[in-house]
Design an enzyme around this catalytic site. Structure first.
Site, PDB file in Angstrom:
ATOM      1  N   ARG A 227       0.821  -1.207   0.000  1.00 12.43           N
ATOM      2  CA  ARG A 227       0.000   0.000   0.000  1.00 12.43           C
ATOM      3  C   ARG A 227       0.855   1.257   0.000  1.00 12.43           C
ATOM      4  O   ARG A 227       1.882   1.318   0.671  1.00 12.43           O
ATOM      5  CB  ARG A 227      -0.910   0.028   1.226  1.00 12.43           C
ATOM      6  CG  ARG A 227      -1.899  -1.116   1.225  1.00 12.43           C
ATOM      7  CD  ARG A 227      -2.906  -0.982   2.337  1.00 12.43           C
ATOM      8  NE  ARG A 227      -3.736  -2.179   2.378  1.00 12.43           N
ATOM      9  CZ  ARG A 227      -4.580  -2.464   3.357  1.00 12.43           C
ATOM     10  NH1 ARG A 227      -4.714  -1.624   4.374  1.00 12.43           N
ATOM     11  NH2 ARG A 227      -5.301  -3.561   3.327  1.00 12.43           N
TER      12      ARG A 227
ATOM     13  N   ARG B 183       2.523   0.383  10.391  1.00 12.52           N
ATOM     14  CA  ARG B 183       2.045   0.856   9.090  1.00 12.52           C
ATOM     15  C   ARG B 183       3.198   0.834   8.095  1.00 12.52           C
ATOM     16  O   ARG B 183       4.072   1.702   8.122  1.00 12.52           O
ATOM     17  CB  ARG B 183       1.484   2.277   9.235  1.00 12.52           C
ATOM     18  CG  ARG B 183       0.719   2.782   8.031  1.00 12.52           C
ATOM     19  CD  ARG B 183       0.167   4.167   8.271  1.00 12.52           C
ATOM     20  NE  ARG B 183      -0.791   4.225   9.376  1.00 12.52           N
ATOM     21  CZ  ARG B 183      -2.089   3.935   9.250  1.00 12.52           C
ATOM     22  NH1 ARG B 183      -2.564   3.607   8.081  1.00 12.52           N
ATOM     23  NH2 ARG B 183      -2.876   3.986  10.301  1.00 12.52           N
TER      24      ARG B 183
ATOM     25  N   GLU C 120      -6.117  -1.627  15.590  1.00 14.17           N
ATOM     26  CA  GLU C 120      -6.742  -2.579  14.673  1.00 14.17           C
ATOM     27  C   GLU C 120      -5.753  -3.658  14.228  1.00 14.17           C
ATOM     28  O   GLU C 120      -4.620  -3.377  13.850  1.00 14.17           O
ATOM     29  CB  GLU C 120      -7.270  -1.821  13.445  1.00 14.17           C
ATOM     30  CG  GLU C 120      -7.944  -2.749  12.455  1.00 14.17           C
ATOM     31  CD  GLU C 120      -8.403  -2.014  11.189  1.00 14.17           C
ATOM     32  OE1 GLU C 120      -8.529  -0.777  11.242  1.00 14.17           O
ATOM     33  OE2 GLU C 120      -8.629  -2.691  10.180  1.00 14.17           O
TER      34      GLU C 120
ATOM     35  N   SER D 195     -10.148  -6.932  10.319  1.00 12.99           N
ATOM     36  CA  SER D 195     -11.402  -6.325   9.926  1.00 12.99           C
ATOM     37  C   SER D 195     -12.210  -7.397   9.217  1.00 12.99           C
ATOM     38  O   SER D 195     -11.700  -8.065   8.321  1.00 12.99           O
ATOM     39  CB  SER D 195     -11.072  -5.157   8.986  1.00 12.99           C
ATOM     40  OG  SER D 195     -12.210  -4.413   8.723  1.00 12.99           O
TER      41      SER D 195
ATOM     42  N   ARG E 164       1.126  -6.951  12.613  1.00 16.99           N
ATOM     43  CA  ARG E 164       0.550  -6.351  13.820  1.00 16.99           C
ATOM     44  C   ARG E 164       0.385  -7.389  14.927  1.00 16.99           C
ATOM     45  O   ARG E 164       0.384  -7.039  16.114  1.00 16.99           O
ATOM     46  CB  ARG E 164      -0.789  -5.679  13.491  1.00 16.99           C
ATOM     47  CG  ARG E 164      -0.577  -4.406  12.670  1.00 16.99           C
ATOM     48  CD  ARG E 164      -1.830  -3.579  12.503  1.00 16.99           C
ATOM     49  NE  ARG E 164      -1.542  -2.371  11.726  1.00 16.99           N
ATOM     50  CZ  ARG E 164      -2.440  -1.435  11.425  1.00 16.99           C
ATOM     51  NH1 ARG E 164      -3.683  -1.566  11.849  1.00 16.99           N
ATOM     52  NH2 ARG E 164      -2.091  -0.376  10.715  1.00 16.99           N
TER      53      ARG E 164
END
Length: 431
Positions: A263, A278, A350, A353, A392
RNA sequence: GGAGGAAUACCCAAGUCUGGCUGAAGGGAUCGGUCUUGAAAACCGACAGGGCGUGCAAGCGUCGCGGGGGUUCGAAUCCCUCUUCCUCCGCCA
């Protein structure tokens, strides 16, 4: 993608539900007008085509019989120009309508909480004990530095910022988690394992909902074919059955896929710049389902439970959040986030999801099923969830299992994979 | 990277050179039936699916021979382009 017919028939209701997202969708009004014109054009155009077909047929017949054809040819002259003109207008209309629809997000599910942004999300439950330390817990990047298991400087040298090199037991921890998660989902939860391409084409991006709206978030390759680095396993896996009609008896299809996601994170400059929260490149085990519409919400619940099991087995404290209408992802009707507790942040972050897109992606990707041989094809519902984000999870383990001396105890469930029960500083370490 | 070949309905396959009665022969599979105690075989029958538009519906129209575009009154058939697959050569984990 929304169904234009439904939009036509249920305009008020659809606009009301879209507006729960807190954005402006007035452009959809224009689509209805364009759709009216479109249908009118189709009727006129098809009438002309029907006439042309009839005359062409007659010409063939006359020629076979050796009759003169010039008069009948004359009669179709005007028709030709008109058809071209109408065809042009029609394709322009269709392109415009499709573009607007592709830019329009999914309808939020009726029962999800209404809200503006993430502050209105609802915490459903907290699971696990938040660890208490009799020392000041360190953030994972400090722990990693002392243990020499993550290397950001050299990753930046090789690639750029927001990349990382895992070293030694750090690399092994990432690899162990991937195997642990995949084994759990395939052996205990009934998912079929996939290993997917990391590069996807534009059609796949459109079907899963990334394009056209979020083109800036992905890495585009310079290759002339229009290829992109996979931004999430959702893209290659949802597209597994694009343009297919599945056998209803084969549903639900449940897949688990390890992928590396890439990303741009261009909208996140300055956020989470330290550590591996991130990155431009990260690993994820993804869960994907294709279901019959009436079962998708049950499947969503079991998928959430499957993801939670990972954290339960690893004994990491977490909470489950239900996203409100304003925080809901573009293509999703309902989403749960799983957030892990991170001592250094003193809050939850987070880690996964889990969403139901209902027929939104299926319509974009033309993914259908038949209940039986003679039944009409219907759109499936697609679900995707993290099972979980691997990097994560590494963070969560490091921070929650850290010891006063900076070592990290390996969760029981992971020890068979790790081959050790602790990551500690090497003796005579000279970095 | 070079040189060739191919893509037609669930599967196989004809048609493409020479455009028109071809939305597509034939075979297999499948489904229904006859026969049979039952089954097989044989025989008879059915068998694009889908998108779009219209209609209460039956239906009608349109599009559809790998995808897209073009030529033509008319395209499976001619032209351009893309994709995928196969064979050989080169390179390569």
């Amino acid at each position: 993608m929304l169904d234009i017919k439904e939009l036509r028939q249920n305009y008020e209701e659809i606009m009301r539900r879209l507006s729960l997202r807190g954005e402006d969708f007035s452009s959809l009004e224009g689509v209805l007008k364009q759709d009216d014109r479109r249908r009118q054009l189709i009727q006129e155009l098809e009438a002309m085509k029907a006439k042309r077909n009839e005359i062409s047929k007659k010409i063939g017949q006359y020629k076979r019989e050796g009759k003169d054809v010039s008069e009948i040819l004359q009669s179709i002259e005007d028709n030709k120009a008109a058809v071209v003109k109408m065809q042009t207008e029609l394709s322009e209309l269709e392109r415009a309508i499709e573009h607007t629809l592709l830019m329009t997000p999914n309808l939020p599910h009726k029962d999800i909480p209404f809200g503006k942004d993430e502050d209105d999300n609802v915490c459903l439950r907290k699971v696990g004990e938040i660890p208490r330390f009799d020392f000041t817990p360190k953030p994972h990047w400090d722990l990693a530095k002392a243990l020499d298991i993550l290397d950001f400087e050299r990753a930046a040298k090789i690639a750029s910022s927001r990349f990382v090199i895992y070293k030694g037991l750090g690399a092994r921890l990432e690899r162990s988690l991937i195997s642990f998660m995949l084994d759990l989902h395939t052996e205990k939860h009934g998912y079929e394992e996939l290993l997917l391409p990391y590069i996807v084409n534009e059609a796949s991006m459109i079907a899963s909902g990334q394009f056209p709206k979020f083109k800036d978030d992905v890495f585009a390759l310079t290759d002339k074919r229009g290829l992109y680095l996979n931004p999430t396993a959702e893209v290659p896996s949802i597209n597994l059955h694009r343009d297919e009609i599945l056998d209803g008896a084969s549903l639900p299809k449940r897949y688990a896929a390890f992928t590396t996601a890439f990303r741009q994170e261009s909208g996140s400059a300055g956020r989470d710049t330290r550590g591996i929260i991130r990155l431009h490149q990260f690993n994820k085990v993804e869960l994907i389902k294709f279901t019959q519409p009436e079962n998708s919400y049950n499947e969503l619940e079991t998928m959430l439970a499957n993801s939670e099991t990972v954290l339960k087995k690893l004994e990491i404290p977490y909470r489950v959040i239900e996203l409100c209408s304003g925080d809901l992802g573009f293509g999703m009707a309902k989403t749960y986030d799983i957030e892990v507790y991170l001592p250094s942040y003193e809050t939850y972050r987070e880690i996964g999801s889990i969403s139901n897109a209902e027929a939104y992606q299926a319509r974009r990707g033309n993914i259908r099923f038949k209940r039986d041989k003679d039944a009409k094809a219907e759109f499936v519902h697609t679900l995707n969830g993290s099972g979980l984000a691997v990097g994560r999870t590494v963070v969560a383990i490091m921070e929650n299992y850290q010891q006063a001396d900076g070592s990290i105890v390996i969760p029981q469930a992971l020890r068979p994979y790790m081959g050790t029960d602790i990551i500690k500083q090497k003796e005579n370490d000279h970095v």
